[in-house]
Design an enzyme around this catalytic site. Structure first.
Site, PDB file in Angstrom:
ATOM      1  N   GLY A 179       0.824  -1.205   0.000  1.00 32.67           N
ATOM      2  CA  GLY A 179       0.000   0.000   0.000  1.00 32.67           C
ATOM      3  C   GLY A 179       0.853   1.247   0.000  1.00 32.67           C
ATOM      4  O   GLY A 179       1.666   1.448   0.904  1.00 32.67           O
ATOM      5  N   GLY A 181      -0.345   4.431   0.015  1.00 33.27           N
ATOM      6  CA  GLY A 181      -1.083   5.604   0.468  1.00 33.27           C
ATOM      7  C   GLY A 181      -0.382   6.256   1.646  1.00 33.27           C
ATOM      8  O   GLY A 181       0.812   6.025   1.888  1.00 33.27           O
ATOM      9  N   ALA A 314      -8.214  12.830  11.410  1.00 30.73           N
ATOM     10  CA  ALA A 314      -8.638  13.209  12.754  1.00 30.73           C
ATOM     11  C   ALA A 314      -9.311  14.579  12.762  1.00 30.73           C
ATOM     12  O   ALA A 314     -10.336  14.776  13.432  1.00 30.73           O
ATOM     13  CB  ALA A 314      -7.433  13.213  13.694  1.00 30.73           C
ATOM     14  N   HIS A 315      -8.745  15.517  11.993  1.00 29.09           N
ATOM     15  CA  HIS A 315      -9.326  16.866  12.026  1.00 29.09           C
ATOM     16  C   HIS A 315     -10.687  16.914  11.343  1.00 29.09           C
ATOM     17  O   HIS A 315     -11.513  17.766  11.661  1.00 29.09           O
ATOM     18  CB  HIS A 315      -8.372  17.925  11.457  1.00 29.09           C
ATOM     19  CG  HIS A 315      -7.672  17.569  10.187  1.00 29.09           C
ATOM     20  ND1 HIS A 315      -6.673  16.640  10.131  1.00 29.09           N
ATOM     21  CD2 HIS A 315      -7.804  18.039   8.919  1.00 29.09           C
ATOM     22  CE1 HIS A 315      -6.218  16.549   8.890  1.00 29.09           C
ATOM     23  NE2 HIS A 315      -6.900  17.382   8.139  1.00 29.09           N
ATOM     24  N   HIS A 439      10.359  37.184   5.021  1.00 29.49           N
ATOM     25  CA  HIS A 439      11.535  36.653   4.335  1.00 29.49           C
ATOM     26  C   HIS A 439      12.684  36.517   5.327  1.00 29.49           C
ATOM     27  O   HIS A 439      12.924  37.425   6.105  1.00 29.49           O
ATOM     28  CB  HIS A 439      11.954  37.612   3.207  1.00 29.49           C
ATOM     29  CG  HIS A 439      13.240  37.235   2.533  1.00 29.49           C
ATOM     30  ND1 HIS A 439      13.312  36.233   1.604  1.00 29.49           N
ATOM     31  CD2 HIS A 439      14.503  37.726   2.679  1.00 29.49           C
ATOM     32  CE1 HIS A 439      14.559  36.116   1.188  1.00 29.49           C
ATOM     33  NE2 HIS A 439      15.295  37.014   1.832  1.00 29.49           N
TER      34      HIS A 439
END
Length: 462
Positions: A179, A181, A314-315, A439
């Site tokens: 997998g 992913g 989760a969020h 910056h």
């Protein structure tokens, strides 16, 4: 079954993971009388077996890489190896601290916390520990577990899931990861940093296949450079034990051998045997079906998190749990825009995105209506200092808003917050270009990309 009819909660929540505890905390905050039922530990997969422990391992791996590569920064350091028990102690200390904090939050909000294995017994009740807990509304939030493939048995020894990988007592000399992913590439990244010889097997044509194809290609290039091997576009056929480990055979006859096989083919919902069907809840392939307000077909039952077929993040669980609590408290709620949710894969380099891919944008708006721009991190001072490579890719509807931001590079997960605002506020490139970015920061790269897209590039070629 004991039934305390004198106590009827406003909200009974089955499952104390991200979605469940978020609903409990927000519901209690809004004055609801809330019961939260959890069979293991509040915090669920994310805190104990997912987001938090994996990121701790990845950070330990980052430290190992920095020790190996320190001389390129003029620092003489020696890498002596990985102390696995010490890595686990560091990881577990992080989890423990967050767990104690979460327990304190639950207690301070006056949530009734019930530890035990619950089962839905009616549209308005959950049975747990020989007691029937009644509620005016029930929220199902029982989460997910690692999946496998037909005929592939996870034994916890040579063929393991992510749960086993998080407590492995050694660094495997070699590993095959089934997998490519999020879970697969994160473990591949961490184990490679720890010294493993890693091969990823992904049946689709790219790593992190749900991301923009450009991001996938950039990650593949970075993994090749790191020595992480992968085989794409051919599906798994079988796995068998060898004298020292596991042999994996693909559909085209190719064979791979390693000490362990990590099965990282996704996570499936925890819903079997919990009384959902008996209560009349509509389901599909184990997932509980909901509308945009997280309501099931049973008026007194809602569902959130990995249990429903939305993004397994989760969020997202937090947002869905909060939405349910606010809806039950009578507040006006807005459905979750799942395209507008930031997504981060915390491998090295990181992959972060929000909005839709270029391919999806062309499908929706037409190929002639989509503009894409790539800003190379080689032009960003802070990225140069960090010696990270990658790109920020913007996808824009011609003469309109930015509908996709796709980023690859170290620390890009920390830049996705502004990207989320750009997408969700439907910002025009010229509007973002007006903002002054500090910056030297990596965040400045987002500003530079929008300057270029607005037709006034600064540190990039026309």
């Amino acid at each position: 079954m004991a039934n305390d009819a004198s106590t009827v909660f406003d909200l009974v929540i089955l499952g104390g993971g991200s979605g469940g505890y978020a609903a409990a905390l927000r519901g209690a905050q809004l004055g609801l009388d809330v019961a939260l039922i959890e069979k293991d530990k509040v915090g669920g997969t994310c805190l104990h077996r997912g987001c938090i422990p994996t990121k701790a391992l990845l950070h330990a791996g980052e430290i190992a890489d920095q020790a190996r590569e320190s001389e390129q920064f003029g620092v003489k350091a020696t890498f002596e190896g990985i102390d696995v028990p010490a890595v686990h102690k560091y990881k577990d200390d992080v989890i423990s601290g967050l767990y104690k904090g979460l327990q304190g939050l639950i207690a301070s909000r006056k949530v009734t916390y019930i530890e035990g294995e619950g089962r839905l017994s009616s549209p308005t009740s959950v049975d747990v520990n020989g007691r029937r807990v009644q509620g005016r509304h029930v929220l199902l939030a029982t989460g997910s577990v690692p999946k496998s493939l037909p005929g592939l048995e996870i034994d916890g020894d040579r063929i393991i899931s992510s749960d086993h990988a998080l407590v492995l007592d050694r660094v495997p000399k070699s590993a095959i990861i089934l997998g490519g992913g999020v879970i697969g590439v994160e473990f591949a990244s961490a184990w490679k940093s720890f010294g493993s010889d890693v091969t990823i097997i992904e049946g689709l044509k790219h790593l992190v296949p749900v991301e923009d194809e450009n991001s996938s290609k950039l990650l593949e290039r970075a993994f090749r450079k790191r020595g992480i091997k992968f085989n794409l576009g051919t599906f798994f056929q079988k796995a068998e034990y060898t004298q020292d480990g596991v042999k994996v055979t693909l559909a085209d006859g190719k064979e791979f051998e390693a000490e362990v096989l990590l099965v990282a083919v996704g996570r499936g919902p925890v819903s079997q045997g919990l009384g959902y069907e008996e209560a009349g809840v509509a389901m599909d392939r184990g997932y509980v079906l909901v509308d945009e307000y997280m309501r099931t077909n049973v008026p007194t039952i809602s569902a959130v998190g990995d249990l429903v077929p939305t993004l397994q993040l989760a969020h997202v669980g937090f947002a869905e749990g909060i939405l349910v609590a606010e809806r039950l408290a009578g507040l006006k709620v807005v459905p979750v825009d799942y395209d507008g949710v930031p997504r981060v894969t915390y491998c090295h380099p990181e992959v972060a995105s929000v909005g839709i891919t270029e391919a999806k944008a062309k499908e929706i708006y037409g190929a002639d209506k989509v503009v894409a721009l790539k800003y190379n991190l080689a032009g960003n001072g802070k990225s140069k200092i960090l010696k990270t490579a990658g790109e920020i890719k913007l996808v824009q509807v011609k003469d309109g808003a930015v509908v996709g931001v796709h980023m690859v590079g170290d620390r890009m997960g920390e830049q996705v917050g502004e990207a989320q605002l750009i997408y969700n506020w439907e910002a025009l490139p010229a509007e973002v270009a007006q903002l002054i970015h500090a910056h030297p920061t990596q965040n400045e790269a987002l500003g530079e990309a929008h300057l270029a897209l607005a037709g006034k590039p600064l540190h990039s070629h026309d």
